[in-house]
Design a protein around this motif. Sequence first.
Motif, PDB file in Angstrom:
ATOM      1  N   LYS A 242       0.828  -1.204   0.000  1.00 39.26           N
ATOM      2  CA  LYS A 242       0.000   0.000   0.000  1.00 39.26           C
ATOM      3  C   LYS A 242       0.871   1.266   0.000  1.00 39.26           C
ATOM      4  N   THR A 243       1.952   1.203   0.780  1.00 38.14           N
ATOM      5  CA  THR A 243       2.864   2.356   0.795  1.00 38.14           C
ATOM      6  C   THR A 243       3.495   2.560  -0.578  1.00 38.14           C
ATOM      7  N   ILE A 244       3.871   1.453  -1.219  1.00 37.31           N
ATOM      8  CA  ILE A 244       4.443   1.554  -2.574  1.00 37.31           C
ATOM      9  C   ILE A 244       3.431   2.184  -3.529  1.00 37.31           C
ATOM     10  N   ALA A 245       2.163   1.729  -3.446  1.00 36.37           N
ATOM     11  CA  ALA A 245       1.131   2.257  -4.340  1.00 36.37           C
ATOM     12  C   ALA A 245       0.892   3.746  -4.095  1.00 36.37           C
ATOM     13  N   ALA A 246       0.809   4.160  -2.816  1.00 32.36           N
ATOM     14  CA  ALA A 246       0.577   5.576  -2.510  1.00 32.36           C
ATOM     15  C   ALA A 246       1.754   6.431  -2.963  1.00 32.36           C
ATOM     16  N   THR A 247       2.956   5.937  -2.701  1.00 33.35           N
ATOM     17  CA  THR A 247       4.137   6.682  -3.135  1.00 33.35           C
ATOM     18  C   THR A 247       4.181   6.808  -4.649  1.00 33.35           C
ATOM     19  N   GLY A 248       3.860   5.729  -5.334  1.00 39.54           N
ATOM     20  CA  GLY A 248       3.854   5.762  -6.793  1.00 39.54           C
ATOM     21  C   GLY A 248       2.819   6.719  -7.346  1.00 39.54           C
ATOM     22  N   ARG A 249       1.611   6.751  -6.725  1.00 34.94           N
ATOM     23  CA  ARG A 249       0.576   7.666  -7.211  1.00 34.94           C
ATOM     24  C   ARG A 249       1.008   9.127  -7.043  1.00 34.94           C
ATOM     25  N   VAL A 287       5.964  12.098   4.429  1.00 33.75           N
ATOM     26  CA  VAL A 287       7.174  11.422   3.969  1.00 33.75           C
ATOM     27  C   VAL A 287       7.901  10.764   5.142  1.00 33.75           C
ATOM     28  N   ALA A 288       7.774  11.352   6.349  1.00 29.54           N
ATOM     29  CA  ALA A 288       8.392  10.725   7.520  1.00 29.54           C
ATOM     30  C   ALA A 288       7.726   9.387   7.826  1.00 29.54           C
ATOM     31  N   GLU A 289       6.397   9.319   7.716  1.00 31.55           N
ATOM     32  CA  GLU A 289       5.688   8.056   7.949  1.00 31.55           C
ATOM     33  C   GLU A 289       6.078   7.009   6.914  1.00 31.55           C
ATOM     34  N   ARG A 290       6.242   7.425   5.670  1.00 31.48           N
ATOM     35  CA  ARG A 290       6.653   6.462   4.644  1.00 31.48           C
ATOM     36  C   ARG A 290       8.082   5.983   4.908  1.00 31.48           C
ATOM     37  N   PRO A 311       4.408  30.030   0.544  1.00 28.90           N
ATOM     38  CA  PRO A 311       4.371  28.709  -0.106  1.00 28.90           C
ATOM     39  C   PRO A 311       5.736  28.266  -0.631  1.00 28.90           C
ATOM     40  N   ALA A 312       6.511  29.196  -1.209  1.00 21.91           N
ATOM     41  CA  ALA A 312       7.825  28.818  -1.738  1.00 21.91           C
ATOM     42  C   ALA A 312       8.754  28.360  -0.619  1.00 21.91           C
ATOM     43  N   GLU A 313       8.656  28.985   0.553  1.00 24.89           N
ATOM     44  CA  GLU A 313       9.503  28.593   1.682  1.00 24.89           C
ATOM     45  C   GLU A 313       9.112  27.215   2.206  1.00 24.89           C
ATOM     46  N   GLU A 314       7.809  26.955   2.269  1.00 22.23           N
ATOM     47  CA  GLU A 314       7.357  25.626   2.705  1.00 22.23           C
ATOM     48  C   GLU A 314       7.801  24.560   1.715  1.00 22.23           C
ATOM     49  N   MET A 315       7.713  24.868   0.418  1.00 21.34           N
ATOM     50  CA  MET A 315       8.166  23.918  -0.602  1.00 21.34           C
ATOM     51  C   MET A 315       9.656  23.627  -0.449  1.00 21.34           C
ATOM     52  N   THR A 316      10.453  24.678  -0.232  1.00 23.19           N
ATOM     53  CA  THR A 316      11.905  24.494  -0.069  1.00 23.19           C
ATOM     54  C   THR A 316      12.205  23.628   1.146  1.00 23.19           C
ATOM     55  N   ALA A 317      11.551  23.927   2.277  1.00 13.02           N
ATOM     56  CA  ALA A 317      11.789  23.144   3.500  1.00 13.02           C
ATOM     57  C   ALA A 317      11.393  21.681   3.300  1.00 13.02           C
ATOM     58  N   PHE A 318      10.267  21.455   2.651  1.00  6.53           N
ATOM     59  CA  PHE A 318       9.823  20.075   2.420  1.00  6.53           C
ATOM     60  C   PHE A 318      10.808  19.322   1.530  1.00  6.53           C
ATOM     61  N   ARG A 319      11.260  19.955   0.445  1.00  8.62           N
ATOM     62  CA  ARG A 319      12.164  19.266  -0.473  1.00  8.62           C
ATOM     63  C   ARG A 319      13.497  18.942   0.210  1.00  8.62           C
ATOM     64  N   ILE A 320      13.960  19.816   1.081  1.00 11.94           N
ATOM     65  CA  ILE A 320      15.211  19.529   1.791  1.00 11.94           C
ATOM     66  C   ILE A 320      15.040  18.310   2.692  1.00 11.94           C
ATOM     67  N   VAL A 321      13.954  18.281   3.463  1.00 10.86           N
ATOM     68  CA  VAL A 321      13.711  17.131   4.350  1.00 10.86           C
ATOM     69  C   VAL A 321      13.519  15.863   3.529  1.00 10.86           C
ATOM     70  N   GLN A 322      12.772  15.960   2.438  1.00  9.86           N
ATOM     71  CA  GLN A 322      12.540  14.789   1.579  1.00  9.86           C
ATOM     72  C   GLN A 322      13.848  14.241   1.023  1.00  9.86           C
ATOM     73  N   GLU A 323      14.727  15.132   0.560  1.00  8.39           N
ATOM     74  CA  GLU A 323      16.003  14.689   0.007  1.00  8.39           C
ATOM     75  C   GLU A 323      16.891  14.069   1.090  1.00  8.39           C
TER      76      GLU A 323
END
Length: 409
Positions: A242-249, A287-290, A311-323
């Motif tokens: 299920k996690t794979i499917a959600a991530t893929g979507r 992304v932390a739960e995944r 919004p741009a600052e939130e996007m930047t913070a999210f992408r850094i944590v995701q990476e």
Amino acid sequence: MTEERTVPVPSSLMTLSGRLGRAVARASDIAMALAVLIAAGQYTEDYDLLLGSLMGLCLLARRRYPGTVMAAVMVLSVVQFVLDDRPETPLASSPAAYNVAVLFALMSVIHHSRTTWMPYLAGGSVLLAVLAGTMEVPLLGIKPFVDSGTLLTFWGLTLTVWLTAFALHTRRLYAESQADRALHIQREQEQRVRLAAARERADIARELHDVVAHSLAVMILQADGAESVLRKSPDMAQSALKTIAATGRDAIDDMHRIVRVLREGNQDSADSGPPRRLITLDEIKVVAERAQAAGLTVDVSVEVGEGRLAPAEEMTAFRIVQECLTNVLRHAGAGAGVDIRLHEERGTLLISVVDDGAGTLAGRGVGGSGGNGLVGMRERVELAGGTFEAGPRLGSGWHVRASIPTRTK
């Protein structure tokens, strides 16, 4: 969309260039020389035709050597005056119609001289030369050949020619400056378009890396985990799938958005399809739960007031944590612990992601990106006007720290 500015381009008649311009210039020079020669042919004195021919020949070089041509024509005019003032039979006529060469030379100085003072010197020289024709020098036997009425006529004609030529010269300079300005603005616009395209390509490359790298890292580890527990624990395998499917979507949605930008060039246009998915700091928990489902131990702390970030600052913070989570999954693997801290302090968003490097894949990983992830994070932070730091910890693990100036919405 780059704003386009239009500059009036001068008429082609004012800016003839190339082969046509050279042909027209040469034809006008020859026409002036012929006009002087024909005028000299109307006189019968011995040296009229010779003097007129020499003046005409000088005019052929008026564009390249305007000052020299002006001086030569003036000298020939003085010789003409001296030959006319002989006590015996005059050898030349003075004044004569072919003295129009003086006016042609004056126009040439105004149009083609490279110094600002030459047009004034040339005009003053002609006026003084005509004035000298009214003077008498008995000791030298020189008698005046210009009366006061003729003097005013010659002065008026000289001033008219000078002012007309100066006005045309000013107009030509203005036309050339407008043409240069139009060309300069066109080059600036082309440069802005190239820079904008380069920035857009860099942004898209970062987005592709973030989406693909993180999603595939999670999906690979989840698939490996599902395979190992498929028979022992079907429920865990089902959760992993299920996690794979959600991530893929989610990855496919982001890929569709990026591809739409590539195709249409403007992701915010009204007819560009479904609106872009807004990414906020709440996505960090997703992304932390995944990542936890993939086997990491993740501790998240977000201490940022609601509505404090753009919004741009939130996007930047999210992408850094995701990476960062992607890198931990790739290089440390299941079992690693990650501590994520985000908080705002004095108008600055501080981001800290630290892992202990204790995963089961430490030292071998699941595939790398050649350092593009760190480069992308650094570029994002620098574009936001912040600072970025990343490196290994003492002992084991890795740390990433970033600070981003905030703009309250």
